[in-house]
Scaffold this active site. Structure first.
Site, PDB file in Angstrom:
ATOM      1  N   GLU A  67      23.865   0.347  -6.790  1.00  0.00           N
ATOM      2  CA  GLU A  67      23.379  -0.572  -7.828  1.00  0.00           C
ATOM      3  C   GLU A  67      24.041  -1.915  -7.560  1.00  0.00           C
ATOM      4  O   GLU A  67      25.213  -1.978  -7.156  1.00  0.00           O
ATOM      5  CB  GLU A  67      23.744  -0.068  -9.225  1.00  0.00           C
ATOM      6  CG  GLU A  67      23.152   1.276  -9.598  1.00  0.00           C
ATOM      7  CD  GLU A  67      21.644   1.261  -9.790  1.00  0.00           C
ATOM      8  OE1 GLU A  67      21.050   0.162  -9.770  1.00  0.00           O
ATOM      9  OE2 GLU A  67      21.063   2.340  -9.955  1.00  0.00           O
TER      10      GLU A  67
ATOM     11  N   ASP B  91      22.852   5.941  -2.828  1.00  0.00           N
ATOM     12  CA  ASP B  91      22.192   4.899  -3.612  1.00  0.00           C
ATOM     13  C   ASP B  91      23.245   3.900  -4.083  1.00  0.00           C
ATOM     14  O   ASP B  91      24.405   4.263  -4.304  1.00  0.00           O
ATOM     15  CB  ASP B  91      21.465   5.496  -4.819  1.00  0.00           C
ATOM     16  CG  ASP B  91      20.716   4.432  -5.610  1.00  0.00           C
ATOM     17  OD1 ASP B  91      19.783   3.836  -5.050  1.00  0.00           O
ATOM     18  OD2 ASP B  91      21.079   4.198  -6.780  1.00  0.00           O
TER      19      ASP B  91
ATOM     20  N   HIS C  97      19.263   3.533 -14.920  1.00  0.00           N
ATOM     21  CA  HIS C  97      19.577   3.688 -13.509  1.00  0.00           C
ATOM     22  C   HIS C  97      21.054   4.020 -13.359  1.00  0.00           C
ATOM     23  O   HIS C  97      21.913   3.503 -14.062  1.00  0.00           O
ATOM     24  CB  HIS C  97      19.273   2.395 -12.738  1.00  0.00           C
ATOM     25  CG  HIS C  97      17.833   2.156 -12.511  1.00  0.00           C
ATOM     26  ND1 HIS C  97      17.168   2.567 -11.386  1.00  0.00           N
ATOM     27  CD2 HIS C  97      16.902   1.568 -13.304  1.00  0.00           C
ATOM     28  CE1 HIS C  97      15.890   2.212 -11.470  1.00  0.00           C
ATOM     29  NE2 HIS C  97      15.715   1.612 -12.627  1.00  0.00           N
TER      30      HIS C  97
ATOM     31  N   ASP D  60      20.686   8.814  -9.272  1.00  0.00           N
ATOM     32  CA  ASP D  60      19.579   8.512  -8.364  1.00  0.00           C
ATOM     33  C   ASP D  60      19.739   9.226  -7.024  1.00  0.00           C
ATOM     34  O   ASP D  60      18.763   9.690  -6.437  1.00  0.00           O
ATOM     35  CB  ASP D  60      19.481   7.004  -8.126  1.00  0.00           C
ATOM     36  CG  ASP D  60      18.764   6.285  -9.266  1.00  0.00           C
ATOM     37  OD1 ASP D  60      18.340   6.975 -10.214  1.00  0.00           O
ATOM     38  OD2 ASP D  60      18.633   5.054  -9.212  1.00  0.00           O
TER      39      ASP D  60
END
EC number: 2.7.7.7
Length: 228
Positions: free
Chosen positions: A9, A7, A150, A155
């Protein structure tokens, strides 16, 4: 089989307009079992975080200012993922950003088919139902209570659990040993192939059972399949 659940960001939605990756998290799976090996890196995006991004990421300009730029961690990131298949939720988004960063860093790009997209799997399996990571956690009763903000590593750890549920639960291929084992010759479990027994196993049928079976077949008549 090694897979990497991943994942990212980012500062926004489009690398072409200047958005950058600010965090990468990844979890290693071997034969669909988490090994405990992870990759996590905060990244200086070399730009200001846009207004509103602070709430999404929990990251700010001051926090990211002393973090390494992507080019300085690119080799470590590529070494971690190796040639393993990636598992990503909404893979096109993350791969788009990763390839933009790799291109700017002068590194080889990831192939288009490098990732399994859990969002696509969820939409095929549950058409018409919400397919966000939070929605899938609720569907599979996966605890994501720690997910108040988040975070790429958090995640990816949650996504690893979701992915296993989407493909049939933990250890869907009935592989019971999650760790590579190596013999004296250096061969691993990946090199193992089934072979014919050197000596066939003896029959476990008794003479009485064989006779009873022969009598049963004889009573079926000449048209029976076993009589041909």
């Amino acid at each position: 089989m090694r897979e990497v659940v991943l994942d990212t960001e980012t500062t926004g939605f489009e690398p072409e307009t200047g958005d950058r990756i600010v965090e990468i998290g990844a979890v290693e799976l071997f034969n669909h079992v988490a090994t405990g090996k992870t990759y996590h890196q905060y990244i200086n995006p070399e730009r200001s975080m846009p207004q509103g991004a602070f709430e999404v990421h929990g990251l700010g300009d001051d926090f990211l200012r002393d973090k390494p730029v992507f080019a300085s961690v690119a080799d470590d990131f590529l070494a971690f993922i190796g040639e393993s298949r990636l598992v990503i939720h909404n893979a096109s988004f993350d791969v788009k950003f990763l390839n933009a960063e790799l291109k700017w860093a002068g590194r080889p790009l990831l192939p288009k088919d490098c990732a399994i997209d859990t969002l696509e799997i969820a939409r095929r399996k549950f058409p018409g139902s919400p397919a966000s990571l939070d929605a899938l956690c609720r569907r599979f009763n996966i605890d994501n209570g720690a997910r108040t903000l988040h975070g790429a590593l958090l995640d990816s750890e949650i996504l690893a659990e979701v992915y296993l549920e989407l493909i049939g639960g933990k250890q869907p291929d009935l592989v019971l040993s999650p760790v590579r084992q190596s013999g004296n010759d250096g061969a691993t479990d990946d090199d193992w192939r089934p072979t014919r027994r050197p000596t066939p196993l003896p029959s476990r049928l008794s003479d009485a059972e064989k006779a009873a079976h022969a009598a049963f077949v004889a009573n079926l008549g000449d048209s029976a399949l076993w009589s041909r």
